[in-house]
Design an enzyme around this catalytic site. Sequence first.
Site, mmCIF file in Angstrom:
data_model
loop_
_atom_site.group_PDB
_atom_site.id
_atom_site.type_symbol
_atom_site.label_atom_id
_atom_site.label_comp_id
_atom_site.label_asym_id
_atom_site.label_seq_id
_atom_site.Cartn_x
_atom_site.Cartn_y
_atom_site.Cartn_z
ATOM 1 N N HIS A 127 0.815 -1.219 0.000
ATOM 2 C CA HIS A 127 0.000 0.000 0.000
ATOM 3 C C HIS A 127 0.850 1.272 0.000
ATOM 4 O O HIS A 127 0.346 2.356 -0.289
ATOM 5 C CB HIS A 127 -0.984 -0.003 1.179
ATOM 6 N N ASP A 157 0.118 -7.674 1.618
ATOM 7 C CA ASP A 157 0.540 -6.269 1.627
ATOM 8 C C ASP A 157 2.062 -6.145 1.640
ATOM 9 O O ASP A 157 2.629 -5.335 2.371
ATOM 10 C CB ASP A 157 -0.066 -5.529 2.824
ATOM 11 N N SER A 232 4.718 2.565 7.892
ATOM 12 C CA SER A 232 4.299 1.425 7.080
ATOM 13 C C SER A 232 5.437 0.948 6.184
ATOM 14 O O SER A 232 6.053 1.743 5.466
ATOM 15 C CB SER A 232 3.094 1.795 6.213
ATOM 16 N N GLY A 288 -7.986 -26.451 -3.027
ATOM 17 C CA GLY A 288 -9.187 -26.559 -3.858
ATOM 18 C C GLY A 288 -10.451 -26.880 -3.099
ATOM 19 O O GLY A 288 -11.286 -27.656 -3.585
#
Length: 504
Positions: A127, A157, A232, A288
């Site tokens: 981000h 992220d 961040s 799956g």
Amino acid sequence: MTSNTLLRVARRTLVAGAAALLVGTLVVPSTVTPTVAADGPASVADLAQGLLGAVVNISTSQTVKGTEGPGAVPMPQLPEGSPFQDFFDDFFKNRGGDKGGGGQKVQSLGSGFVIDAEQGIVVTNNHVIADADDIEVNFSDGVTLKATLVGTDTKTDVAVLKVDPKGHKLAAVKFGDSTKMRVGDWVMAIGNPFGLGGTVTVGIVSARNRDINSGPYDDFIQTDAAINRGNSGGPLFNSLGEVIGINTAIISPSGGSIGIGFSIPSQLASGVVEQLRQFGETRRGWLGVRIQPVTDDIAESLGMATAKGALVAGVIKGGPVDNGTILAGDVIIKFDGKDIHEMRDLPRVVAESPVGKAVDVVIVRKGVEQTVKVTLGRLEDGEKLASGEDGNTDEDNGDKAPAVSTAAVLGMTIGELNDETRTKFGIAADVSGVVITDVTKDSAAAERGIQPGEVITEIAQESVATPKDVMDRIGALKEQGRKNALLMLASKTGELRFVTIRMD
């Protein structure tokens, strides 16, 4: 000395001690050595000094469409010499765009760290650099280098960048083992909060395995080390100077630190970083299956002593276990030697496994524990198959069914699934079972969120095709002393889920 004199001395000592405590001091006998050093706890200056060079500031710019118009915010009139002048100049500069329909240049700041000095590899948050036109890496000594994007992963992220290692002598740090971190261990965060430059904060691990609903693999380390805007993408270090987390989120009503910050554990991040470096994309393992939590009611319905594991609600067509290895209704309690305590554990451990690996999966099927062997597929390929299933809108096959017969059970009105009910509720042709035509308000079924148009395909892991089948299965469960009935429901498009309904 008389007993009265001794009593008076004791009282004076007690009063003196109490008074000292009230003013924040402590009376310590001369024979007791204080356990806290006079100059405070040990300094972390040496540790911080050795790490600051590897932590960088990430600066990005992005051109966005101009906002000139009735809704645009005008530049505020500030007093001459205002300390906020530079801030507002940067914010409002070219905000409206030029007359030719140009855009506005938006800048943002974050943090990152170098993990490979020879190759110039830098790690940060996705981000931080998302949608950026230009990315620059600013080092603690003032040098700035252009960066190129190697790869990103939105699910965790994480982003990997590359700078020219010949343009600057780089210092690097390495990933440590986040699984060894315990609640209460000391950690250090280094980043660029509010664009101030390299800033060091220290705290402890407040909690582990935090799920903040930010993605499918949430397993955050929570820390009270101060993390603010701009931190961040920065590293969270252990006491050895190893990166055991990537700082990524905070909980704060004001935008500043209130002592609740979250870091992506290195156990998860390091594997993603390695895949992005090798392939420019992630290549995660894929089982799956569609899964849901095992509640106490479901565990009781399946004859399990405790609620644990992940309940298989459906199997993806064309997936790794579409050969009958794992079935809807199975509960996965162990994967490749790792215990699955709750549903959210399974996607993470599967994703961390290599594509094509053959693993042992321990399941509970109809109350019996057994082990099956599964060869994993690739999640990125599986997502395409899953999206294709979700969009399944096959037309009705035209087969005529007998006239509709109905029954009322557990707060539901049920009927046979035929052309008329398929058309009425828009149910796909490949869905089979008994259709729910109505749900009584405030009933046990309504409490579980059951809706008209859903189809009962199984009860207690036995298939049902007619309303009579449903009634017979419910009656049999009551005779067995069961308090809840486990239903497998299909949506209009065939997506499966399990619910339990009280039968009292």
